[in-house]
Write a protein that holds these residues in place. Structure first.
Motif, PDB file in Angstrom:
ATOM      1  N   GLN A  46      41.231  32.386  21.572  1.00 31.73           N
ATOM      2  CA  GLN A  46      40.848  33.421  20.378  1.00 31.73           C
ATOM      3  C   GLN A  46      41.426  35.287  20.761  1.00 31.73           C
ATOM      4  OE1 GLN A  46      36.589  31.781  21.138  1.00 31.73           O
ATOM      5  NE2 GLN A  46      36.668  33.677  20.035  1.00 31.73           N
ATOM      6  N   TRP A  47      42.140  35.033  21.217  1.00 31.04           N
ATOM      7  CA  TRP A  47      42.948  36.487  21.365  1.00 31.04           C
ATOM      8  C   TRP A  47      43.731  36.340  20.837  1.00 31.04           C
ATOM      9  CZ3 TRP A  47      47.273  37.697  24.231  1.00 31.04           C
ATOM     10  CH2 TRP A  47      47.536  38.844  24.190  1.00 31.04           C
ATOM     11  N   MET A  48      45.113  35.194  21.383  1.00 37.14           N
ATOM     12  CA  MET A  48      45.893  35.068  21.208  1.00 37.14           C
ATOM     13  C   MET A  48      46.223  34.072  19.884  1.00 37.14           C
ATOM     14  SD  MET A  48      47.187  31.629  24.453  1.00 37.14           S
ATOM     15  CE  MET A  48      48.237  31.713  23.337  1.00 37.14           C
ATOM     16  N   TYR A  49      44.994  33.971  19.120  1.00 39.11           N
ATOM     17  CA  TYR A  49      45.132  33.959  17.611  1.00 39.11           C
ATOM     18  C   TYR A  49      45.445  34.925  17.077  1.00 39.11           C
ATOM     19  CZ  TYR A  49      43.197  32.866  13.047  1.00 39.11           C
ATOM     20  OH  TYR A  49      42.564  32.424  11.849  1.00 39.11           O
ATOM     21  N   LEU A  50      43.987  35.737  17.237  1.00 42.71           N
ATOM     22  CA  LEU A  50      44.052  36.912  16.582  1.00 42.71           C
ATOM     23  C   LEU A  50      44.844  37.906  16.454  1.00 42.71           C
ATOM     24  CD1 LEU A  50      40.521  37.728  17.671  1.00 42.71           C
ATOM     25  CD2 LEU A  50      40.876  37.261  15.401  1.00 42.71           C
ATOM     26  N   GLN A  51      45.555  37.575  17.431  1.00 43.99           N
ATOM     27  CA  GLN A  51      47.100  38.227  17.986  1.00 43.99           C
ATOM     28  C   GLN A  51      48.431  37.807  17.411  1.00 43.99           C
ATOM     29  OE1 GLN A  51      48.337  41.816  19.946  1.00 43.99           O
ATOM     30  NE2 GLN A  51      46.403  41.859  19.458  1.00 43.99           N
ATOM     31  N   LEU A  94      48.402  27.453  21.191  1.00 41.29           N
ATOM     32  CA  LEU A  94      47.567  27.156  20.923  1.00 41.29           C
ATOM     33  C   LEU A  94      47.248  25.955  22.161  1.00 41.29           C
ATOM     34  CD1 LEU A  94      46.109  28.417  18.099  1.00 41.29           C
ATOM     35  CD2 LEU A  94      46.066  29.461  20.523  1.00 41.29           C
ATOM     36  N   VAL A  95      47.303  25.108  21.625  1.00 46.84           N
ATOM     37  CA  VAL A  95      47.697  23.663  22.441  1.00 46.84           C
ATOM     38  C   VAL A  95      48.100  23.667  24.020  1.00 46.84           C
ATOM     39  CG1 VAL A  95      49.301  21.293  22.287  1.00 46.84           C
ATOM     40  CG2 VAL A  95      47.835  22.286  20.122  1.00 46.84           C
ATOM     41  N   LEU A  96      49.189  23.983  23.941  1.00 44.11           N
ATOM     42  CA  LEU A  96      49.936  24.516  25.496  1.00 44.11           C
ATOM     43  C   LEU A  96      48.443  25.251  25.915  1.00 44.11           C
ATOM     44  CD1 LEU A  96      52.105  23.649  27.618  1.00 44.11           C
ATOM     45  CD2 LEU A  96      53.566  26.112  26.769  1.00 44.11           C
ATOM     46  N   THR A  97      48.321  26.142  25.847  1.00 42.39           N
ATOM     47  CA  THR A  97      47.459  26.668  25.912  1.00 42.39           C
ATOM     48  C   THR A  97      45.935  25.846  26.579  1.00 42.39           C
ATOM     49  OG1 THR A  97      47.855  28.643  24.789  1.00 42.39           O
ATOM     50  CG2 THR A  97      45.893  28.651  26.076  1.00 42.39           C
ATOM     51  N   PRO A 112      48.411  28.858  31.432  1.00 37.31           N
ATOM     52  CA  PRO A 112      49.258  29.811  32.223  1.00 37.31           C
ATOM     53  C   PRO A 112      50.430  29.927  31.670  1.00 37.31           C
ATOM     54  CG  PRO A 112      47.954  28.815  33.881  1.00 37.31           C
ATOM     55  CD  PRO A 112      47.243  28.550  32.829  1.00 37.31           C
ATOM     56  N   PHE A 113      50.932  28.849  31.455  1.00 40.06           N
ATOM     57  CA  PHE A 113      51.830  28.452  30.908  1.00 40.06           C
ATOM     58  C   PHE A 113      52.162  29.065  28.947  1.00 40.06           C
ATOM     59  CE2 PHE A 113      52.418  25.165  33.601  1.00 40.06           C
ATOM     60  CZ  PHE A 113      53.353  26.140  34.611  1.00 40.06           C
ATOM     61  N   GLY A 114      50.768  28.390  28.777  1.00 35.12           N
ATOM     62  CA  GLY A 114      50.839  28.832  27.370  1.00 35.12           C
ATOM     63  C   GLY A 114      50.737  30.265  27.307  1.00 35.12           C
ATOM     64  N   LEU A 115      50.183  31.064  27.705  1.00 31.88           N
ATOM     65  CA  LEU A 115      49.645  32.878  27.882  1.00 31.88           C
ATOM     66  C   LEU A 115      51.346  33.011  27.489  1.00 31.88           C
ATOM     67  CD1 LEU A 115      48.434  35.007  27.297  1.00 31.88           C
ATOM     68  CD2 LEU A 115      47.893  34.998  29.705  1.00 31.88           C
ATOM     69  N   LEU A 116      52.294  32.513  29.043  1.00 26.32           N
ATOM     70  CA  LEU A 116      53.513  33.278  29.639  1.00 26.32           C
ATOM     71  C   LEU A 116      54.281  33.222  28.098  1.00 26.32           C
ATOM     72  CD1 LEU A 116      54.381  31.859  32.982  1.00 26.32           C
ATOM     73  CD2 LEU A 116      54.047  34.222  31.984  1.00 26.32           C
ATOM     74  N   ILE A 117      54.486  32.093  27.585  1.00 24.96           N
ATOM     75  CA  ILE A 117      55.126  31.880  26.289  1.00 24.96           C
ATOM     76  C   ILE A 117      54.966  32.953  25.255  1.00 24.96           C
ATOM     77  CG2 ILE A 117      55.989  30.019  24.989  1.00 24.96           C
ATOM     78  CD1 ILE A 117      55.674  28.252  27.248  1.00 24.96           C
TER      79      ILE A 117
END
Length: 145
Positions: free
Chosen positions: A95-100, A115-118, A123-128
């Motif tokens: 949700q944070w990634m989406y909003l950002q 988001l799918v990777l997340t 961790p990999f989705g967040l790093l990217i």
């Protein structure tokens, strides 16, 4: 019962992920993603799984070591509780990634796969995502500053 709760956990979070991935520009998606209450159903499952193994859970978090954690996850309720916790935190992270991504004007064609990777490997989705976010923020500063 534990197995059913374990399997149900992801399905409780899935509608929110589907909105963010497949309906990213719909105004309702932004309202839903802005709410931390989306994780309440998953946290209810967490509670149902964690309470019966609370002594083992408490031992694992108050004196963490690999063997204690392994003992916790060897229990069906312990593994299920850890899974529900991961699903809840991943959803909040998504949700944070989406909003950002919306705030930064990132394309849904980029954000959706991240988001799918997340969902699969957070961790990999967040790093990217953090790398993409840093580049976008730096580019904005260059253009405005």
């Amino acid at each position: 019962m534990t197995g059913a709760l374990f399997e149900t956990t992801f399905y409780l979070a899935a509608p929110f992920w589907l909105l963010m991935i497949f309906a990213p520009t719909w105004s309702g998606t932004a309202r839903v993603a802005a709410s931390p209450l989306t994780v309440l159903p998953v946290l209810a499952v967490y509670t149902a799984l964690a309470v019966p193994v609370f002594p083992e859970l408490w031992t694992a978090v108050s004196s963490p070591d690999i063997d204690t954690f392994r003992d916790l996850t060897a229990l069906a309720g312990g593994a299920g509780a850890v899974w529900a916790q991961v699903i809840a935190w991943d959803l909040l992270l998504g949700q944070w990634m989406y909003l950002q991504s919306r705030k930064l004007g990132l394309s849904p064609l980029l954000t959706g796969p991240l988001l799918v990777l997340t969902i699969l490997l957070s961790p990999f989705g967040l790093l990217i995502f953090l790398a993409v976010r840093a580049v976008r923020l730096r580019r904005r500063e260059t253009l405005t500053g």
